[in-house]
Design a protein around this motif. Structure first.
Motif, PDB file in Angstrom:
ATOM      1  N   GLY A  12       0.797  -1.226   0.000  1.00 19.11           N
ATOM      2  CA  GLY A  12       0.000   0.000   0.000  1.00 19.11           C
ATOM      3  C   GLY A  12       0.821   1.264   0.000  1.00 19.11           C
ATOM      4  O   GLY A  12       0.361   2.306  -0.469  1.00 19.11           O
ATOM      5  N   LEU A  13       2.053   1.202   0.511  1.00 16.55           N
ATOM      6  CA  LEU A  13       2.866   2.404   0.640  1.00 16.55           C
ATOM      7  C   LEU A  13       3.088   3.096  -0.698  1.00 16.55           C
ATOM      8  O   LEU A  13       2.988   4.316  -0.804  1.00 16.55           O
ATOM      9  CB  LEU A  13       4.217   2.046   1.282  1.00 16.55           C
ATOM     10  CG  LEU A  13       5.167   3.216   1.545  1.00 16.55           C
ATOM     11  CD1 LEU A  13       4.558   4.190   2.554  1.00 16.55           C
ATOM     12  CD2 LEU A  13       6.517   2.715   2.033  1.00 16.55           C
ATOM     13  N   THR A  14       3.394   2.332  -1.738  1.00 16.70           N
ATOM     14  CA  THR A  14       3.674   2.923  -3.050  1.00 16.70           C
ATOM     15  C   THR A  14       2.466   2.891  -3.983  1.00 16.70           C
ATOM     16  O   THR A  14       2.571   3.288  -5.149  1.00 16.70           O
ATOM     17  CB  THR A  14       4.845   2.187  -3.733  1.00 16.70           C
ATOM     18  OG1 THR A  14       4.504   0.803  -3.893  1.00 16.70           O
ATOM     19  CG2 THR A  14       6.110   2.305  -2.910  1.00 16.70           C
ATOM     20  N   SER A  15       1.315   2.433  -3.478  1.00 18.09           N
ATOM     21  CA  SER A  15       0.144   2.299  -4.353  1.00 18.09           C
ATOM     22  C   SER A  15      -0.314   3.646  -4.895  1.00 18.09           C
ATOM     23  O   SER A  15      -0.762   3.744  -6.039  1.00 18.09           O
ATOM     24  CB  SER A  15      -0.997   1.602  -3.617  1.00 18.09           C
ATOM     25  OG  SER A  15      -1.436   2.369  -2.507  1.00 18.09           O
ATOM     26  N   THR A  16      -0.194   4.701  -4.073  1.00 19.38           N
ATOM     27  CA  THR A  16      -0.625   6.017  -4.547  1.00 19.38           C
ATOM     28  C   THR A  16       0.249   6.503  -5.704  1.00 19.38           C
ATOM     29  O   THR A  16      -0.235   7.160  -6.626  1.00 19.38           O
ATOM     30  CB  THR A  16      -0.573   7.038  -3.394  1.00 19.38           C
ATOM     31  OG1 THR A  16       0.673   6.922  -2.716  1.00 19.38           O
ATOM     32  CG2 THR A  16      -1.706   6.800  -2.417  1.00 19.38           C
ATOM     33  N   PRO A  28      14.249   2.666  -5.601  1.00 18.98           N
ATOM     34  CA  PRO A  28      14.992   2.393  -4.357  1.00 18.98           C
ATOM     35  C   PRO A  28      14.768   3.437  -3.254  1.00 18.98           C
ATOM     36  O   PRO A  28      14.966   3.151  -2.076  1.00 18.98           O
ATOM     37  CB  PRO A  28      16.456   2.392  -4.809  1.00 18.98           C
ATOM     38  CG  PRO A  28      16.410   2.154  -6.284  1.00 18.98           C
ATOM     39  CD  PRO A  28      15.162   2.834  -6.746  1.00 18.98           C
ATOM     40  N   TYR A  29      14.379   4.655  -3.647  1.00 17.88           N
ATOM     41  CA  TYR A  29      14.280   5.753  -2.680  1.00 17.88           C
ATOM     42  C   TYR A  29      12.840   6.074  -2.265  1.00 17.88           C
ATOM     43  O   TYR A  29      12.616   6.735  -1.254  1.00 17.88           O
ATOM     44  CB  TYR A  29      14.910   7.021  -3.285  1.00 17.88           C
ATOM     45  CG  TYR A  29      16.239   6.767  -3.950  1.00 17.88           C
ATOM     46  CD1 TYR A  29      17.390   6.566  -3.191  1.00 17.88           C
ATOM     47  CD2 TYR A  29      16.350   6.695  -5.338  1.00 17.88           C
ATOM     48  CE1 TYR A  29      18.612   6.312  -3.795  1.00 17.88           C
ATOM     49  CE2 TYR A  29      17.571   6.448  -5.959  1.00 17.88           C
ATOM     50  CZ  TYR A  29      18.699   6.254  -5.174  1.00 17.88           C
ATOM     51  OH  TYR A  29      19.906   5.992  -5.770  1.00 17.88           O
ATOM     52  N   LEU A  30      11.872   5.616  -3.040  1.00 16.73           N
ATOM     53  CA  LEU A  30      10.479   6.022  -2.856  1.00 16.73           C
ATOM     54  C   LEU A  30       9.925   5.712  -1.465  1.00 16.73           C
ATOM     55  O   LEU A  30       9.289   6.582  -0.852  1.00 16.73           O
ATOM     56  CB  LEU A  30       9.618   5.372  -3.943  1.00 16.73           C
ATOM     57  CG  LEU A  30       8.165   5.824  -4.020  1.00 16.73           C
ATOM     58  CD1 LEU A  30       8.081   7.324  -4.271  1.00 16.73           C
ATOM     59  CD2 LEU A  30       7.440   5.071  -5.134  1.00 16.73           C
ATOM     60  N   PRO A  31      10.089   4.500  -0.915  1.00 15.79           N
ATOM     61  CA  PRO A  31       9.507   4.212   0.404  1.00 15.79           C
ATOM     62  C   PRO A  31       9.985   5.171   1.500  1.00 15.79           C
ATOM     63  O   PRO A  31       9.209   5.563   2.369  1.00 15.79           O
ATOM     64  CB  PRO A  31       9.959   2.775   0.677  1.00 15.79           C
ATOM     65  CG  PRO A  31      10.153   2.178  -0.673  1.00 15.79           C
ATOM     66  CD  PRO A  31      10.713   3.294  -1.499  1.00 15.79           C
ATOM     67  N   ALA A  32      11.255   5.553   1.461  1.00 15.20           N
ATOM     68  CA  ALA A  32      11.770   6.503   2.465  1.00 15.20           C
ATOM     69  C   ALA A  32      11.154   7.881   2.260  1.00 15.20           C
ATOM     70  O   ALA A  32      10.811   8.575   3.230  1.00 15.20           O
ATOM     71  CB  ALA A  32      13.290   6.586   2.379  1.00 15.20           C
ATOM     72  N   TRP A  33      11.000   8.300   0.987  1.00 16.47           N
ATOM     73  CA  TRP A  33      10.371   9.590   0.703  1.00 16.47           C
ATOM     74  C   TRP A  33       8.943   9.646   1.241  1.00 16.47           C
ATOM     75  O   TRP A  33       8.453  10.711   1.609  1.00 16.47           O
ATOM     76  CB  TRP A  33      10.358   9.857  -0.794  1.00 16.47           C
ATOM     77  CG  TRP A  33      11.710  10.035  -1.403  1.00 16.47           C
ATOM     78  CD1 TRP A  33      12.902  10.250  -0.740  1.00 16.47           C
ATOM     79  CD2 TRP A  33      12.037  10.031  -2.796  1.00 16.47           C
ATOM     80  NE1 TRP A  33      13.941  10.367  -1.634  1.00 16.47           N
ATOM     81  CE2 TRP A  33      13.449  10.232  -2.916  1.00 16.47           C
ATOM     82  CE3 TRP A  33      11.302   9.861  -3.956  1.00 16.47           C
ATOM     83  CZ2 TRP A  33      14.104  10.278  -4.142  1.00 16.47           C
ATOM     84  CZ3 TRP A  33      11.947   9.902  -5.190  1.00 16.47           C
ATOM     85  CH2 TRP A  33      13.334  10.113  -5.274  1.00 16.47           C
ATOM     86  N   LEU A  34       8.279   8.489   1.264  1.00 14.62           N
ATOM     87  CA  LEU A  34       6.881   8.427   1.683  1.00 14.62           C
ATOM     88  C   LEU A  34       6.726   8.180   3.185  1.00 14.62           C
ATOM     89  O   LEU A  34       5.636   7.871   3.652  1.00 14.62           O
ATOM     90  CB  LEU A  34       6.153   7.321   0.904  1.00 14.62           C
ATOM     91  CG  LEU A  34       6.072   7.517  -0.609  1.00 14.62           C
ATOM     92  CD1 LEU A  34       5.427   6.310  -1.276  1.00 14.62           C
ATOM     93  CD2 LEU A  34       5.295   8.781  -0.947  1.00 14.62           C
ATOM     94  N   ASN A  35       7.823   8.296   3.919  1.00 16.35           N
ATOM     95  CA  ASN A  35       7.804   8.098   5.378  1.00 16.35           C
ATOM     96  C   ASN A  35       7.394   6.692   5.785  1.00 16.35           C
ATOM     97  O   ASN A  35       6.801   6.487   6.853  1.00 16.35           O
ATOM     98  CB  ASN A  35       6.862   9.113   6.055  1.00 16.35           C
ATOM     99  CG  ASN A  35       7.347  10.534   5.917  1.00 16.35           C
ATOM    100  OD1 ASN A  35       8.536  10.807   6.064  1.00 16.35           O
ATOM    101  ND2 ASN A  35       6.440  11.443   5.608  1.00 16.35           N
ATOM    102  N   GLY A  36       7.682   5.723   4.940  1.00 20.45           N
ATOM    103  CA  GLY A  36       7.352   4.341   5.268  1.00 20.45           C
ATOM    104  C   GLY A  36       8.182   3.828   6.431  1.00 20.45           C
ATOM    105  O   GLY A  36       9.339   4.210   6.601  1.00 20.45           O
ATOM    106  N   ASP A  37       7.577   2.967   7.229  1.00 19.42           N
ATOM    107  CA  ASP A  37       8.296   2.351   8.343  1.00 19.42           C
ATOM    108  C   ASP A  37       9.522   1.606   7.803  1.00 19.42           C
ATOM    109  O   ASP A  37       9.472   0.965   6.750  1.00 19.42           O
ATOM    110  CB  ASP A  37       7.354   1.386   9.069  1.00 19.42           C
ATOM    111  CG  ASP A  37       7.935   0.913  10.396  1.00 19.42           C
ATOM    112  OD1 ASP A  37       8.850   0.069  10.363  1.00 19.42           O
ATOM    113  OD2 ASP A  37       7.452   1.372  11.446  1.00 19.42           O
ATOM    114  N   LYS A  38      10.634   1.687   8.526  1.00 21.76           N
ATOM    115  CA  LYS A  38      11.870   1.059   8.053  1.00 21.76           C
ATOM    116  C   LYS A  38      11.722  -0.441   7.838  1.00 21.76           C
ATOM    117  O   LYS A  38      12.403  -1.033   6.999  1.00 21.76           O
ATOM    118  CB  LYS A  38      13.001   1.331   9.044  1.00 21.76           C
ATOM    119  CG  LYS A  38      13.456   2.795   9.049  1.00 21.76           C
ATOM    120  CD  LYS A  38      14.632   3.010  10.001  1.00 21.76           C
ATOM    121  CE  LYS A  38      15.081   4.465   9.974  1.00 21.76           C
ATOM    122  NZ  LYS A  38      16.207   4.704  10.920  1.00 21.76           N
TER     123      LYS A  38
END
Length: 451
Positions: free
Chosen positions: A48-52, A111-121
């Protein structure tokens, strides 16, 4: 049969393949979400994190497709066969440009998108891998979205529906094989790769490739575009006209989807459980958009035809009829969503905390379903007539002024939870519907009748 009965029959004839297609897409989305949800809250949150961002990428291709659909539909209304052929051929050039550009961008940022989206580590690596895999076949995904719009512009609604059916079947079958390990079901050994979230991504990517190839074959063989006689040619006038309509839609979808990305990143700060509830609730709600998005395509095509015929009366008549049908259906959907919210959430996850939280936000949004249905139809109306600049401005105002800023205040200043954030989402949709309806009634679109 009176005039209105005949028009309703025509509307439903155009709409039913799109409704069926939307329903099939939702079924597959449900199956995907349920399969991944069975792996736990972390897996659901990772997908769900990158679904948007995935929605943003798809929306860009869809937006350029709307430019093709609108110009084709207007040319058919004006009985200009040569323009229909030329416009249809521009869909291939748009597919190649959009598909290649999106693929390059998405592969670079994966590679960088989840961190940009404030996703849990804990979920970043999985989320990054998932997004990378589904990004690789974006050229084929763009072919599905843009070429299907070209076919819908000439009233071929069944081909996109059937190809989406095949894609969805491929996706479901591969999910069963790739997500889970080899297992026993009712005493029968079911082979499996045990790839979990990675398997779901591979299944989706393969379905994109197959769908893109199939869509190109049907598009090439469409007799209206006359490729077998004339080949492919670039026509600057028609290409520019498609861009003139499509670019504001791209900007509008970009504003909305980037707003969704920011919106999701704000919710991600609330923790994995709340974010999982948000993600699953968004997926669950999709089924109740089916009437709106199904009839939206009919609205865009028929209004485009009416603009080509220079008929203001027909534009209004078609819009009122489709809005009325959609509102009635969305009232039923809203009531169903409110009553069965808990049962719906339980389809996707066994986590009781996620179910309870998701059900609460679904009941909040259920109240606005009829208004959202009218919003979707008005978007289709303006897309069909090629009046796309004002809707872009309205989306900019409501998404960022109401939803994003409102949610930031709710979370960071007033320390409220996910329920209050979803109220801001509802207010965004209501405000945008009001602005579009006001423009339609005041006739700000009538310049399209003389262009």
């Amino acid at each position: 049969m009176n005039k209105y009965q005949s028009q309703i029959k025509s509307i439903c004839f155009l709409a039913w393949p799109a409704v069926v297609q939307e329903a099939m897409n939702v079924v597959v989305s449900y199956v995907d979400t349920a399969m991944v949800g069975a792996l736990g809250a972390n897996a659901s949150a990772a997908v769900g994190l990158t679904s948007t961002v995935g929605w943003l990428v798809s929306s860009i291709a869809i937006a350029f497709g709307i430019g093709i659909l609108s110009v084709c539909a207007q040319a058919i209304g004006a009985k200009d066969e040569k323009k229909v052929q030329r416009t249809g051929q521009q869909a291939l050039f748009l597919t190649l440009i959009v598909g290649i550009v999106l693929t390059v961008i998405c592969v670079i940022i994966a590679p960088y998108l989840p961190a940009w989206l404030n996703g849990d580590k804990a979920i970043r690596a999985t989320a990054s891998l998932y997004f990378m895999i589904i990004s690789l076949p974006l050229l084929f995904r763009s072919a599905v979205l843009i070429l299907s719009s070209a076919l819908r512009g000439v009233s071929d609604m069944k081909t996109p529906m059937l190809i989406n059916l095949y894609m969805n079947l491929i996706n479901i079958v591969l999910n069963f094989v790739l997500i889970y390990p080899t297992r026993q079901v009712f005493g029968i050994t079911i082979p499996g790769a045990g790839l979990e979230v990675k398997g779901a991504a591979i299944a989706t990517a393969i379905s994109f490739v197959v769908g893109g190839i199939m869509m190109f074959v049907r598009y090439y063989n469409n007799q209206i575009f006359a490729f077998s006689k004339s080949g492919f040619h670039f026509y600057k006038t028609e290409f520019k006209e498609c861009l003139t309509i499509g670019i504001p839609v791209v900007l509008e979808r970009g504003v909305i989807c980037l707003g969704h990305v920011t919106f999701a990143s704000l919710i991600a700060k609330l923790g994995v459980v709340r974010f999982a509830a948000h993600t699953i609730a968004i997926q669950a709600e999709q089924a109740f958009y089916i009437p709106g998005y199904g009839f939206q395509t009919a609205a865009a095509t028929l209004v485009g035809n009416a603009i080509g015929q220079k008929s203001e009366h027909k534009v209004k008549e078609v819009t009122y009829l489709i809005s009325g049908i959609t509102m009635f259906l969305m009232i039923i959907c809203g009531i169903t969503l409110f009553v069965f919210a808990n049962q719906l959430m339980s389809i996707f996850t066994p986590d009781l905390q996620v179910i309870e939280l998701g059900a609460r936000v679904l009941r909040i949004v259920s109240i606005s379903e009829p208004i959202y249905g009218i919003l979707v139809i008005l978007e289709g109306t303006f897309n069909g007539m090629g009046d796309t600049k004002a809707p872009f401005i309205f989306s900019l105002i409501t998404m960022w002024g109401v939803r994003v800023c409102g949610s930031w205040l709710i979370i960071n200043v007033f320390n409220q939870g996910i329920e209050a954030v979803w109220i801001m989402m509802v207010l965004d949709n209501i405000t945008r519907c009001f602005l579009l309806a006001r423009r339609f009634f005041k006739g700000g679109w009538k310049y399209r009748l003389n262009s």
